[in-house]
Design an enzyme around this catalytic site. Structure first.
Site, PDB file in Angstrom:
ATOM      1  N   HIS A 108      17.627 -28.765  18.465  1.00  0.00           N
ATOM      2  CA  HIS A 108      17.480 -27.664  17.512  1.00  0.00           C
ATOM      3  C   HIS A 108      16.196 -26.897  17.853  1.00  0.00           C
ATOM      4  O   HIS A 108      15.209 -27.502  18.277  1.00  0.00           O
ATOM      5  CB  HIS A 108      17.418 -28.224  16.088  1.00  0.00           C
ATOM      6  CG  HIS A 108      17.537 -27.144  15.057  1.00  0.00           C
ATOM      7  ND1 HIS A 108      16.487 -26.331  14.721  1.00  0.00           N
ATOM      8  CD2 HIS A 108      18.596 -26.735  14.316  1.00  0.00           C
ATOM      9  CE1 HIS A 108      16.890 -25.456  13.806  1.00  0.00           C
ATOM     10  NE2 HIS A 108      18.174 -25.683  13.542  1.00  0.00           N
ATOM     11  N   GLU A 130      22.597 -20.836  18.354  1.00  0.00           N
ATOM     12  CA  GLU A 130      21.765 -20.488  17.202  1.00  0.00           C
ATOM     13  C   GLU A 130      20.635 -19.551  17.627  1.00  0.00           C
ATOM     14  O   GLU A 130      19.548 -20.008  18.003  1.00  0.00           O
ATOM     15  CB  GLU A 130      21.151 -21.755  16.607  1.00  0.00           C
ATOM     16  CG  GLU A 130      22.167 -22.736  16.078  1.00  0.00           C
ATOM     17  CD  GLU A 130      21.584 -23.536  14.942  1.00  0.00           C
ATOM     18  OE1 GLU A 130      22.168 -23.541  13.862  1.00  0.00           O
ATOM     19  OE2 GLU A 130      20.508 -24.133  15.138  1.00  0.00           O
TER      20      GLU A 130
HETATM   21  P1  PGA Z   1      20.104 -21.433   8.441  1.00  0.00           P
HETATM   22  O1  PGA Z   1      19.741 -22.535   9.538  1.00  0.00           O
HETATM   23  O2  PGA Z   1      21.567 -21.583   8.134  1.00  0.00           O
HETATM   24  O3  PGA Z   1      19.223 -21.747   7.282  1.00  0.00           O
HETATM   25  O4  PGA Z   1      19.811 -20.095   9.055  1.00  0.00           O
HETATM   26  C1  PGA Z   1      20.623 -22.832  10.562  1.00  0.00           C
HETATM   27  C2  PGA Z   1      20.067 -23.939  11.413  1.00  0.00           C
HETATM   28  O5  PGA Z   1      18.855 -23.980  11.608  1.00  0.00           O
HETATM   29  O6  PGA Z   1      20.813 -24.810  11.874  1.00  0.00           O
END
Ligand code: PGA
Length: 224
Positions: free
Chosen positions: A101, A149
Protein backbone atom coordinates in the site's frame (compact mmCIF):
# COMPACT_ATOMS: atom_id res chain seq x y z
CA UNK A 1 -20.66 -16.83 -14.05
CA UNK A 2 -17.26 -15.16 -14.21
CA UNK A 3 -14.97 -14.40 -11.31
CA UNK A 4 -16.71 -12.65 -8.41
CA UNK A 5 -16.45 -8.88 -8.06
CA UNK A 6 -14.10 -8.36 -5.17
CA UNK A 7 -14.78 -5.64 -2.59
CA UNK A 8 -11.97 -5.26 -0.07
CA UNK A 9 -12.32 -2.89 2.87
CA UNK A 10 -9.05 -1.62 4.28
CA UNK A 11 -9.66 -0.34 7.78
CA UNK A 12 -6.06 0.88 8.12
CA UNK A 13 -5.20 1.83 11.73
CA UNK A 14 -8.83 2.32 12.73
CA UNK A 15 -11.33 0.66 15.09
CA UNK A 16 -11.01 -0.75 18.55
CA UNK A 17 -12.35 -4.25 19.15
CA UNK A 18 -15.55 -2.74 20.58
CA UNK A 19 -16.07 -0.59 17.51
CA UNK A 20 -15.40 -3.53 15.23
CA UNK A 21 -18.04 -5.63 16.99
CA UNK A 22 -20.57 -2.82 16.58
CA UNK A 23 -19.61 -2.55 12.88
CA UNK A 24 -20.33 -6.24 12.26
CA UNK A 25 -23.63 -6.11 14.17
CA UNK A 26 -24.71 -3.19 12.11
CA UNK A 27 -23.49 -4.77 8.84
CA UNK A 28 -25.44 -7.88 9.72
CA UNK A 29 -28.61 -5.79 9.96
CA UNK A 30 -28.05 -4.82 6.32
CA UNK A 31 -27.83 -8.39 5.09
CA UNK A 32 -31.55 -8.84 4.47
CA UNK A 33 -31.53 -5.94 2.05
CA UNK A 34 -28.43 -7.37 0.41
CA UNK A 35 -29.49 -10.96 -0.14
CA UNK A 36 -30.54 -10.47 -3.76
CA UNK A 37 -27.48 -8.40 -4.51
CA UNK A 38 -24.88 -10.74 -3.13
CA UNK A 39 -24.81 -12.88 -6.27
CA UNK A 40 -21.35 -13.04 -7.68
CA UNK A 41 -19.57 -10.82 -5.15
CA UNK A 42 -16.92 -11.43 -2.55
CA UNK A 43 -16.40 -9.03 0.34
CA UNK A 44 -13.34 -8.84 2.57
CA UNK A 45 -12.46 -6.69 5.58
CA UNK A 46 -8.82 -6.10 6.48
CA UNK A 47 -8.60 -4.93 10.12
CA UNK A 48 -5.55 -4.44 12.32
CA UNK A 49 -3.81 -7.70 13.30
CA UNK A 50 -5.21 -8.11 16.84
CA UNK A 51 -8.78 -8.00 15.53
CA UNK A 52 -8.32 -10.79 12.99
CA UNK A 53 -9.15 -13.78 15.26
CA UNK A 54 -12.10 -11.95 16.87
CA UNK A 55 -13.58 -11.02 13.51
CA UNK A 56 -13.09 -14.51 12.10
CA UNK A 57 -15.06 -15.82 15.07
CA UNK A 58 -17.83 -13.26 14.56
CA UNK A 59 -18.26 -13.90 10.81
CA UNK A 60 -18.30 -17.63 11.34
CA UNK A 61 -20.67 -17.67 14.34
CA UNK A 62 -23.05 -15.10 12.89
CA UNK A 63 -22.75 -16.44 9.33
CA UNK A 64 -21.80 -13.10 7.86
CA UNK A 65 -20.60 -13.50 4.24
CA UNK A 66 -17.40 -11.53 4.68
CA UNK A 67 -13.92 -12.99 4.93
CA UNK A 68 -11.05 -11.45 6.83
CA UNK A 69 -7.80 -10.25 5.29
CA UNK A 70 -4.60 -8.56 6.47
CA UNK A 71 -3.13 -5.17 5.60
CA UNK A 72 0.48 -6.31 5.59
CA UNK A 73 2.74 -9.22 6.52
CA UNK A 74 6.33 -9.67 7.60
CA UNK A 75 8.91 -10.35 4.95
CA UNK A 76 10.61 -12.63 7.52
CA UNK A 77 9.69 -16.00 8.97
CA UNK A 78 9.59 -16.73 12.70
CA UNK A 79 12.60 -15.48 14.60
CA UNK A 80 14.25 -12.47 16.18
CA UNK A 81 12.30 -9.76 14.33
CA UNK A 82 10.75 -7.62 17.04
CA UNK A 83 7.36 -6.22 16.16
CA UNK A 84 6.86 -8.34 13.04
CA UNK A 85 3.95 -10.66 12.23
CA UNK A 86 5.17 -13.64 10.19
CA UNK A 87 2.98 -15.57 7.78
CA UNK A 88 2.67 -18.65 10.00
CA UNK A 89 0.83 -16.59 12.63
CA UNK A 90 -1.77 -15.68 10.01
CA UNK A 91 -2.20 -19.22 8.70
CA UNK A 92 -5.88 -20.13 8.24
CA UNK A 93 -6.81 -16.64 9.49
CA UNK A 94 -6.80 -14.60 6.29
CA UNK A 95 -8.04 -14.92 2.74
CA UNK A 96 -6.29 -11.92 1.17
CA UNK A 97 -3.27 -9.86 2.20
CA UNK A 98 -2.71 -6.30 1.00
CA UNK A 99 0.91 -5.75 0.04
CA UNK A 100 2.69 -2.51 -0.88
CA UNK A 101 0.00 0.00 0.00
CA UNK A 102 1.31 3.50 -0.76
CA UNK A 103 1.12 4.34 2.95
CA UNK A 104 3.49 1.44 3.70
CA UNK A 105 5.84 2.58 0.96
CA UNK A 106 5.73 6.16 2.28
CA UNK A 107 5.78 5.80 6.08
CA UNK A 108 7.60 2.47 6.42
CA UNK A 109 10.01 2.78 3.51
CA UNK A 110 8.95 -0.45 1.86
CA UNK A 111 11.02 -0.94 -1.27
CA UNK A 112 10.47 -3.13 -4.34
CA UNK A 113 12.90 -5.64 -2.84
CA UNK A 114 11.06 -5.86 0.49
CA UNK A 115 7.69 -6.08 -1.25
CA UNK A 116 8.88 -8.97 -3.37
CA UNK A 117 9.67 -10.89 -0.18
CA UNK A 118 6.33 -9.92 1.36
CA UNK A 119 4.50 -11.32 -1.67
CA UNK A 120 6.29 -14.64 -1.15
CA UNK A 121 5.40 -14.64 2.56
CA UNK A 122 1.76 -13.67 1.94
CA UNK A 123 1.37 -16.35 -0.74
CA UNK A 124 2.11 -19.04 1.84
CA UNK A 125 -1.13 -18.29 3.68
CA UNK A 126 -3.34 -16.11 1.44
CA UNK A 127 -3.81 -14.37 -1.89
CA UNK A 128 -1.65 -11.24 -2.02
CA UNK A 129 -3.27 -8.10 -3.42
CA UNK A 130 -0.40 -5.99 -4.66
CA UNK A 131 -0.98 -2.21 -4.64
CA UNK A 132 0.45 -0.14 -7.46
CA UNK A 133 0.41 3.60 -7.86
CA UNK A 134 0.68 3.57 -11.64
CA UNK A 135 1.03 1.14 -14.51
CA UNK A 136 4.80 1.53 -14.16
CA UNK A 137 5.02 0.30 -10.56
CA UNK A 138 7.11 -2.87 -10.46
CA UNK A 139 4.97 -5.97 -9.82
CA UNK A 140 6.56 -9.23 -8.60
CA UNK A 141 6.15 -11.98 -11.16
CA UNK A 142 3.91 -14.33 -9.17
CA UNK A 143 1.29 -11.66 -8.43
CA UNK A 144 -2.23 -12.38 -9.74
CA UNK A 145 -4.27 -9.71 -7.93
CA UNK A 146 -3.35 -6.03 -8.23
CA UNK A 147 -4.99 -2.89 -6.84
CA UNK A 148 -4.43 0.29 -8.83
CA UNK A 149 -4.47 3.14 -6.33
CA UNK A 150 -3.39 6.54 -7.67
CA UNK A 151 -1.90 8.45 -4.71
CA UNK A 152 -3.83 11.65 -5.43
CA UNK A 153 -7.11 9.71 -5.15
CA UNK A 154 -6.45 8.12 -1.75
CA UNK A 155 -8.43 9.69 1.07
CA UNK A 156 -9.03 12.90 -0.91
CA UNK A 157 -12.59 12.40 -2.09
CA UNK A 158 -11.25 12.84 -5.62
CA UNK A 159 -11.48 9.45 -7.28
CA UNK A 160 -9.73 8.86 -10.58
CA UNK A 161 -11.93 8.58 -13.66
CA UNK A 162 -13.21 5.08 -14.48
CA UNK A 163 -11.76 5.50 -17.98
CA UNK A 164 -8.29 6.09 -16.58
CA UNK A 165 -8.73 3.15 -14.19
CA UNK A 166 -9.67 0.94 -17.13
CA UNK A 167 -6.74 2.15 -19.23
CA UNK A 168 -4.27 1.44 -16.43
CA UNK A 169 -5.87 -1.97 -15.71
CA UNK A 170 -5.40 -2.97 -19.35
CA UNK A 171 -1.79 -1.76 -19.34
CA UNK A 172 -1.04 -3.66 -16.11
CA UNK A 173 -2.41 -6.89 -17.57
CA UNK A 174 -0.46 -6.39 -20.78
CA UNK A 175 2.82 -5.86 -18.95
CA UNK A 176 2.29 -8.55 -16.28
CA UNK A 177 1.08 -11.78 -17.79
CA UNK A 178 0.21 -13.46 -14.47
CA UNK A 179 -2.14 -10.69 -13.35
CA UNK A 180 -5.73 -11.87 -13.71
CA UNK A 181 -7.50 -9.30 -11.61
CA UNK A 182 -7.12 -5.53 -11.23
CA UNK A 183 -9.04 -3.65 -8.55
CA UNK A 184 -9.44 0.12 -8.38
CA UNK A 185 -8.85 1.99 -5.10
CA UNK A 186 -9.00 5.66 -4.11
CA UNK A 187 -12.07 7.52 -2.77
CA UNK A 188 -14.49 4.75 -3.72
CA UNK A 189 -18.02 5.28 -2.37
CA UNK A 190 -21.46 3.80 -2.99
CA UNK A 191 -22.02 6.67 -5.43
CA UNK A 192 -19.10 6.00 -7.76
CA UNK A 193 -18.38 2.27 -7.28
CA UNK A 194 -20.46 1.02 -10.19
CA UNK A 195 -18.72 3.44 -12.58
CA UNK A 196 -15.55 1.50 -11.86
CA UNK A 197 -16.85 -2.05 -11.58
CA UNK A 198 -18.74 -1.82 -14.87
CA UNK A 199 -15.45 -1.35 -16.68
CA UNK A 200 -14.49 -4.62 -18.39
CA UNK A 201 -11.00 -4.83 -16.88
CA UNK A 202 -11.75 -3.63 -13.34
CA UNK A 203 -12.65 -6.66 -11.22
CA UNK A 204 -13.43 -4.95 -7.95
CA UNK A 205 -12.49 -2.21 -5.52
CA UNK A 206 -10.23 -1.52 -2.57
CA UNK A 207 -12.10 0.77 -0.19
CA UNK A 208 -10.50 2.77 2.63
CA UNK A 209 -12.52 5.47 4.40
CA UNK A 210 -15.93 4.35 3.15
CA UNK A 211 -15.41 0.85 4.57
CA UNK A 212 -15.41 2.25 8.13
CA UNK A 213 -19.17 2.77 7.93
CA UNK A 214 -21.05 -0.55 7.77
CA UNK A 215 -24.10 0.94 6.05
CA UNK A 216 -21.96 2.60 3.40
CA UNK A 217 -19.92 -0.60 2.92
CA UNK A 218 -23.13 -2.61 2.47
CA UNK A 219 -24.31 0.00 0.00
CA UNK A 220 -21.03 -0.31 -1.95
CA UNK A 221 -21.59 -4.06 -2.19
CA UNK A 222 -25.13 -3.43 -3.35
CA UNK A 223 -24.16 -0.92 -6.01
CA UNK A 224 -21.20 -2.65 -7.57
P1 PGA B 1 -9.77 5.69 0.44
O1 PGA B 1 -8.48 4.76 0.62
O2 PGA B 1 -10.89 4.81 -0.04
O3 PGA B 1 -10.01 6.27 1.80
O4 PGA B 1 -9.41 6.73 -0.58
C1 PGA B 1 -8.21 3.75 -0.28
C2 PGA B 1 -6.98 2.99 0.15
O5 PGA B 1 -6.07 3.61 0.68
O6 PGA B 1 -6.92 1.77 0.00
Amino acid sequence: MGDPTLIIGNWKANKTEEEAVVWFDSFRDQLASLSDEWGNKQAVICPTYPLIPTLNKIVSEKEIPITIGAQDISEFGQGAYTGEVPSIVLQRQITFCIIGHSERRKYFNETDEILEKKVVAASLVSTPVFCVQSENTKIPESVRFVAFEPIEAIGTGKADTPEDGEKVAVAIKEKNKNVISVLYGGSVTSKNVSDFTKMPNISGVLVGGASLDPIEFASIIKQC
